[in-house]
Design an enzyme around this catalytic site. Structure first.
Site, PDB file in Angstrom:
ATOM      1  N   SER A 137      -4.269  25.182 -14.380  1.00  0.00           N
ATOM      2  CA  SER A 137      -4.034  23.764 -14.125  1.00  0.00           C
ATOM      3  C   SER A 137      -4.742  23.303 -12.838  1.00  0.00           C
ATOM      4  CB  SER A 137      -2.515  23.518 -14.073  1.00  0.00           C
ATOM      5  OG  SER A 137      -2.209  22.159 -14.205  1.00  0.00           O
ATOM      6  N   ASP A 197      -3.070  20.782 -25.325  1.00  0.00           N
ATOM      7  CA  ASP A 197      -2.465  20.921 -24.003  1.00  0.00           C
ATOM      8  C   ASP A 197      -1.970  19.547 -23.569  1.00  0.00           C
ATOM      9  OD1 ASP A 197      -2.067  21.015 -21.161  1.00  0.00           O
ATOM     10  OD2 ASP A 197      -3.339  22.789 -21.054  1.00  0.00           O
ATOM     11  N   HIS A 206       0.791  24.178 -22.317  1.00  0.00           N
ATOM     12  CA  HIS A 206      -0.019  24.008 -21.118  1.00  0.00           C
ATOM     13  C   HIS A 206      -0.350  25.374 -20.534  1.00  0.00           C
ATOM     14  CE1 HIS A 206      -1.741  22.459 -17.531  1.00  0.00           C
ATOM     15  NE2 HIS A 206      -0.723  22.755 -16.749  1.00  0.00           N
TER      16      HIS A 206
END
Length: 505
Positions: free
Chosen positions: A221, A448, A475
């Site tokens: 991320s 995602d 995710h």
């Protein structure tokens, strides 16, 4: 080298500076770490649990607060590792879970047991660090008390798009920025040096102190931003980069917000399709009606929060935050359906629990610093958005791509805390210059919800690397039990082997 287990007395492990040392930073690059018990480093319930794992050891890394003044104030970063178990050790794999604001120490402690005895755990020390201002690092960013955070979550006034509502919201955002500067040790100076620009300099100090000539890095991320920013700042010091759940390096805050909304909109659609197959689906058995059913359940909370057992009220914000938390992974869809079913009956404990999970609130009302740090880092990583028309348009676009999150009120033009931040931004979106950097492995998931698939496509191209596509609804995915993905990622980290073009799992 001298190693120690997590239950031993602290032991010093001298390594000396490894690799190139920038001028004036010798004492930082050549420092020795005192490895010992991880328990004193725990700053949250999840950390306390994770740090009990066998074979974990922790230490503090000293770095300059301001790299332009290495003789000035210093700060410390928490570092955790699990030593490689095999004889053919490659080096350290340093990881960051994103946020910004999440604890890399906790992430490493959670990942370590799963790779112990596997090739990755045999060949690499698994290392996590809490970036400056975050988690066990000192000083930590502090903005709101637990009571203030509870009150903020229970206040849905930011949904009021009237001039009076906008003025009230902006006053709250201004006060938040002021509290961050007042309550964080070293105040504005600390806030000015929290950004990714400075984090990657810390990461290079850590690389040297761990004894690695070149960095092997795993970023999830926002952690992908740390990865590609490091590659740009220290191109000759990179060995391998796995970047999973990418941020698009060119997107500004507005476009990033809208893209994320589109991701959550798609994830909600997938949840609605899954839910509709169940007899007990709280949103009914027609996926096409799920958005309206969800809105009918959550919009009344704006004016009438549902009381939960500990005296708090489930606000509209908490209900939507709990929903977003559940959309991060299919493993929480069952809980989301339960929570929405409870809401139909005037109860809110499950959705509140999901919102507490997202906000990292413990049972005693204490919060981790993640949400404070998230804002603080974001406000120095990107140019502030002050154009009220642009803000209103972004809110309108967000409601179009994620209609389940449309509160049914006029879009607000209220400016956020970054507008009133006491220090300027130190970075801005741009394509990284990665000339001379080894090709990265970028992993992107088709559905995602938080970092849309296309961002990974764009980052892989920018990094001149390889793209691995995972078809799923979650995710990030690497080291989460998907053997196809894990095998490709481990092969890359160990041997530098990249997957074929168009690789999918």
């Amino acid at each position: 080298m001298v190693a120690c287990s997590s239950d031993s007395e602290p032991r010093t492990e001298p390594t000396g500076p490894t690799g190139p040392v920038p001028a004036g930073l010798d004492r930082f690059y050549g420092q020795s770490l005192d490895w010992g018990d991880c328990a004193p480093y725990a700053t949250s319930d999840s950390a306390r649990s994770a740090f009990q794992g066998d074979g974990l050891e922790c230490a503090r890394l000293t770095v300059p607060l301001d790299y332009s003044d290495p003789g000035g104030t210093t700060i410390s970063l928490g570092v955790l590792r699990q030593r490689a178990s095999g004889d053919d050790r490659i080096g350290s794999l340093v990881l960051n879970p994103g946020g910004p604001g999440a604890s890399g120490m906790t992430a490493a402690a959670s990942i370590a047991p799963g790779v112990a005895g596997q090739e990755l755990g045999e060949r690499f020390d698994i290392v996590g660090f809490d970036p400056r201002g975050i988690g066990a690092s000192e000083p930590a960013v502090k903005c709101l008390t637990g009571e203030e955070r509870d009150a903020d979550r229970g206040d849905d006034s930011e949904l009021d798009g009237t001039p009076q509502g906008v003025a009230e919201m902006e006053q709250q955002e201004r006060e938040f920025a002021q509290r961050c500067a007042q309550r964080t040790e070293h105040g504005k100076e600390m806030l000015a040096h929290l950004g990714t620009r400075d984090v990657v300099k810390d990461l290079d100090v850590l690389r040297s102190v761990l004894g690695d000539e070149k960095l092997s890095y795993l970023g999830y991320s926002y952690g992908t931003r740390i990865g590609y920013t490091y590659a740009e700042a220290f191109p000759k010091n990179v060995r391998a980069l796995v970047l999973d759940g990418a941020l698009d390096p060119e997107q500004d805050l507005v476009e990033s917000l809208v893209a994320q909304g589109e991701g959550f909109g798609k994830a909600f659609g997938e949840f609605a399709n899954w839910c509709a197959q169940r007899q007990d689906c709280a949103l009914g058995n027609d996926p096409a009606s799920a958005t309206k059913a969800y809105q009918d359940l959550t919009r009344p909370l704006i004016d009438n929060p549902v009381q939960v057992g500990d005296g708090r009220g489930l606000s509209y914000e908490d209900a939507t935050t709990g929903t977003i938390q559940a959309l991060y992974t299919e493993q929480l869809w069952e809980h989301l359906n339960t929570g929405l079913g409870e809401l139909k009956q005037g109860r809110g404990s499950t959705l509140m629990g999901l919102a507490d999970m997202y906000n990292e609130r413990s049972a005693n009302g204490e919060y981790s610093t993640t949400q404070d740090a998230f804002v603080a880092v974001r406000c120095v990583d990107d140019p502030r958005v002050t154009d009220k028309n642009k803000i209103r348009e972004a809110q309108e676009r967000y409601a179009q791509v994620a209609p389940f999150l449309d509160p049914g009120t006029p879009a607000s033009s209220g400016r956020d805390a970054c507008t009133f931040w006491p220090v300027p931004n130190t970075s801005e979106p741009h394509l990284p210059n990665v000339e001379g950097v080894p090709p990265a492995l970028v992993i992107s998931t088709t559905n995602d919800p938080a970092t849309p698939y296309q961002a990974g496509v764009n980052l892989a191209k920018a990094m001149k690397g390889a793209l691995l596509t995972y078809e799923g609804n979650q995710h990030t995915v690497f080291l989460q039990g998907i053997s196809c993905v894990d095998d490709i990622g481990v092969d890359y980290l160990v041997d530098g082997t990249l997957p074929d073009e168009g690789a999918r799992c």
